[in-house]
Design a protein around this motif. Structure first.
Motif, PDB file in Angstrom:
ATOM      1  N   PRO A  37      34.121  45.139  38.800  1.00 44.55           N
ATOM      2  CA  PRO A  37      34.910  46.032  37.942  1.00 44.55           C
ATOM      3  C   PRO A  37      34.700  45.673  36.473  1.00 44.55           C
ATOM      4  O   PRO A  37      34.722  44.496  36.093  1.00 44.55           O
ATOM      5  CB  PRO A  37      36.361  45.756  38.367  1.00 44.55           C
ATOM      6  CG  PRO A  37      36.255  45.089  39.708  1.00 44.55           C
ATOM      7  CD  PRO A  37      34.971  44.319  39.669  1.00 44.55           C
ATOM      8  N   VAL A  38      34.494  46.684  35.636  1.00 50.22           N
ATOM      9  CA  VAL A  38      34.334  46.461  34.200  1.00 50.22           C
ATOM     10  C   VAL A  38      35.274  47.393  33.444  1.00 50.22           C
ATOM     11  O   VAL A  38      35.657  48.462  33.936  1.00 50.22           O
ATOM     12  CB  VAL A  38      32.873  46.671  33.733  1.00 50.22           C
ATOM     13  CG1 VAL A  38      31.949  45.661  34.389  1.00 50.22           C
ATOM     14  CG2 VAL A  38      32.403  48.083  34.014  1.00 50.22           C
ATOM     15  N   GLY A  39      35.623  46.978  32.230  1.00 48.31           N
ATOM     16  CA  GLY A  39      36.545  47.763  31.420  1.00 48.31           C
ATOM     17  C   GLY A  39      35.909  49.030  30.880  1.00 48.31           C
ATOM     18  O   GLY A  39      34.685  49.148  30.785  1.00 48.31           O
ATOM     19  N   LEU A  49      43.919  40.714  31.272  1.00 51.06           N
ATOM     20  CA  LEU A  49      44.983  40.385  32.217  1.00 51.06           C
ATOM     21  C   LEU A  49      45.860  41.599  32.489  1.00 51.06           C
ATOM     22  O   LEU A  49      46.323  41.807  33.615  1.00 51.06           O
ATOM     23  CB  LEU A  49      45.822  39.224  31.690  1.00 51.06           C
ATOM     24  CG  LEU A  49      45.196  37.833  31.783  1.00 51.06           C
ATOM     25  CD1 LEU A  49      46.110  36.790  31.149  1.00 51.06           C
ATOM     26  CD2 LEU A  49      44.898  37.458  33.229  1.00 51.06           C
ATOM     27  N   MET A  50      46.089  42.407  31.476  1.00 53.60           N
ATOM     28  CA  MET A  50      46.909  43.595  31.668  1.00 53.60           C
ATOM     29  C   MET A  50      46.254  44.556  32.664  1.00 53.60           C
ATOM     30  O   MET A  50      46.924  45.156  33.508  1.00 53.60           O
ATOM     31  CB  MET A  50      47.145  44.310  30.331  1.00 53.60           C
ATOM     32  CG  MET A  50      48.047  45.539  30.423  1.00 53.60           C
ATOM     33  SD  MET A  50      48.351  46.304  28.805  1.00 53.60           S
ATOM     34  CE  MET A  50      49.263  44.973  28.012  1.00 53.60           C
ATOM     35  N   GLN A  56      55.181  42.692  37.463  1.00 57.63           N
ATOM     36  CA  GLN A  56      56.099  41.578  37.692  1.00 57.63           C
ATOM     37  C   GLN A  56      55.413  40.226  37.490  1.00 57.63           C
ATOM     38  O   GLN A  56      55.624  39.274  38.234  1.00 57.63           O
ATOM     39  CB  GLN A  56      56.728  41.657  39.089  1.00 57.63           C
ATOM     40  CG  GLN A  56      57.556  42.921  39.289  1.00 57.63           C
ATOM     41  CD  GLN A  56      58.233  42.967  40.647  1.00 57.63           C
ATOM     42  OE1 GLN A  56      57.709  42.459  41.629  1.00 57.63           O
ATOM     43  NE2 GLN A  56      59.396  43.598  40.712  1.00 57.63           N
ATOM     44  N   ASN A  57      54.548  40.178  36.468  1.00 62.00           N
ATOM     45  CA  ASN A  57      53.870  38.939  36.076  1.00 62.00           C
ATOM     46  C   ASN A  57      52.977  38.379  37.183  1.00 62.00           C
ATOM     47  O   ASN A  57      52.797  37.167  37.290  1.00 62.00           O
ATOM     48  CB  ASN A  57      54.894  37.878  35.644  1.00 62.00           C
ATOM     49  CG  ASN A  57      54.290  36.854  34.700  1.00 62.00           C
ATOM     50  OD1 ASN A  57      53.405  37.170  33.903  1.00 62.00           O
ATOM     51  ND2 ASN A  57      54.761  35.623  34.784  1.00 62.00           N
ATOM     52  N   GLN A  58      52.385  39.263  37.991  1.00 62.62           N
ATOM     53  CA  GLN A  58      51.438  38.858  39.026  1.00 62.62           C
ATOM     54  C   GLN A  58      50.088  39.506  38.741  1.00 62.62           C
ATOM     55  O   GLN A  58      50.034  40.674  38.329  1.00 62.62           O
ATOM     56  CB  GLN A  58      51.938  39.263  40.410  1.00 62.62           C
ATOM     57  CG  GLN A  58      53.235  38.586  40.801  1.00 62.62           C
ATOM     58  CD  GLN A  58      53.652  38.941  42.222  1.00 62.62           C
ATOM     59  OE1 GLN A  58      52.861  38.832  43.163  1.00 62.62           O
ATOM     60  NE2 GLN A  58      54.881  39.377  42.383  1.00 62.62           N
ATOM     61  N   TYR A  59      49.007  38.751  38.998  1.00 66.96           N
ATOM     62  CA  TYR A  59      47.674  39.204  38.633  1.00 66.96           C
ATOM     63  C   TYR A  59      46.699  38.974  39.791  1.00 66.96           C
ATOM     64  O   TYR A  59      46.872  38.070  40.599  1.00 66.96           O
ATOM     65  CB  TYR A  59      47.184  38.452  37.388  1.00 66.96           C
ATOM     66  CG  TYR A  59      48.114  38.576  36.216  1.00 66.96           C
ATOM     67  CD1 TYR A  59      48.015  39.655  35.337  1.00 66.96           C
ATOM     68  CD2 TYR A  59      49.121  37.629  36.004  1.00 66.96           C
ATOM     69  CE1 TYR A  59      48.889  39.789  34.271  1.00 66.96           C
ATOM     70  CE2 TYR A  59      49.999  37.756  34.937  1.00 66.96           C
ATOM     71  CZ  TYR A  59      49.879  38.835  34.072  1.00 66.96           C
ATOM     72  OH  TYR A  59      50.747  38.974  33.025  1.00 66.96           O
TER      73      TYR A  59
END
Length: 223
Positions: A37-39, A49-50, A56-59
């Motif tokens: 995956p690329v931006g 990270l976003m 809920q602060n999980q990545y």
């Protein structure tokens, strides 16, 4: 046209202040195919990270099974696995166990093409003219005798390399693995032992200004 893929994450490493994420399609007719995956920003293809947040602060992290929505394939790159993410949130479907990695291992005869080395590495480069022969830019393999070397390289900068053997060939590759960077960055110059390693994900990096590509240890899986 927008589409979804479920991938098992096999790399979550540092890239230009963001992350380089890669994995294999988890199920269906295309199971086992690599995806990177690329931006959507052409100038900044790393994943933020976003963008990889579940909320809920999980990545997203390695071994997660993740559903990702894509807008299409990245153009003008030799990295055929690159797919541009959409703005939809990533969804965690589950995770595999570490002992399941063995079923995802690749078995190439060599890590692409050998014979080209940088000043400080070994079998760590591929010439621009040869990249068209590379059918993929990602593999996951089980290395032999992996260890860490810390040394001053270009401009006296400290560099961490992973030394290992694969199919009777020696390699000395740079690493973007987050754990390796955090663990060994402050160690002294020289070679250091690694804990037992079950697998490593190796990536061909983006083209350098001269058109060549560098082999990179993107993820280290410890036993």
């Amino acid at each position: 046209m927008r589409f979804d893929l479920d991938i098992v994450c096999l790399a979550n490493s540092w890239k230009h202040g963001g992350r380089c994420v890669a994995g294999k399609i988890y199920s269906g007719a295309r199971a086992g195919e690599w995806v990177r995956p690329v931006g959507p920003d052409v100038a900044n293809r790393q994943i933020s990270l976003m963008q990889m947040s579940y909320g809920q602060n999980q990545y997203a992290d390695v071994l997660d099974i993740v559903r990702i929505s894509f807008d299409g394939q990245e153009a003008n790159t030799f990295q055929r696995e690159n797919l541009v993410i959409s703005n939809r949130p990533w969804i965690k479907l589950g995770a595999i166990q570490k002992n399941q990695i063995v079923g995802l291992l690749d078995a190439p005869p060599a890590l692409w093409l050998n014979g080209m080395s940088s000043r400080f590495g070994f079998n760590d480069k591929i010439e621009a003219a040869m990249l068209t022969q590379c059918r993929s830019s990602l593999v996951i393999i089980r290395p032999n005798n992996p260890r860490v070397r810390i040394a001053e390289e270009y401009d006296s900068k400290i560099k961490i390399r992973i030394l290992f053997e694969y199919n009777r060939q020696n390699y000395a590759l740079t690493t973007t693995d987050l754990w390796a960077q955090e663990t060994y960055r402050e160690r002294g110059i020289g070679e250091h032992a690694l804990p037992p390693v079950s697998a490593m994900t190796i990536s061909l990096g983006e083209k350098l200004p001269n058109g060549n590509s560098t082999k990179i240890v993107a993820q280290i899986f410890k036993d």
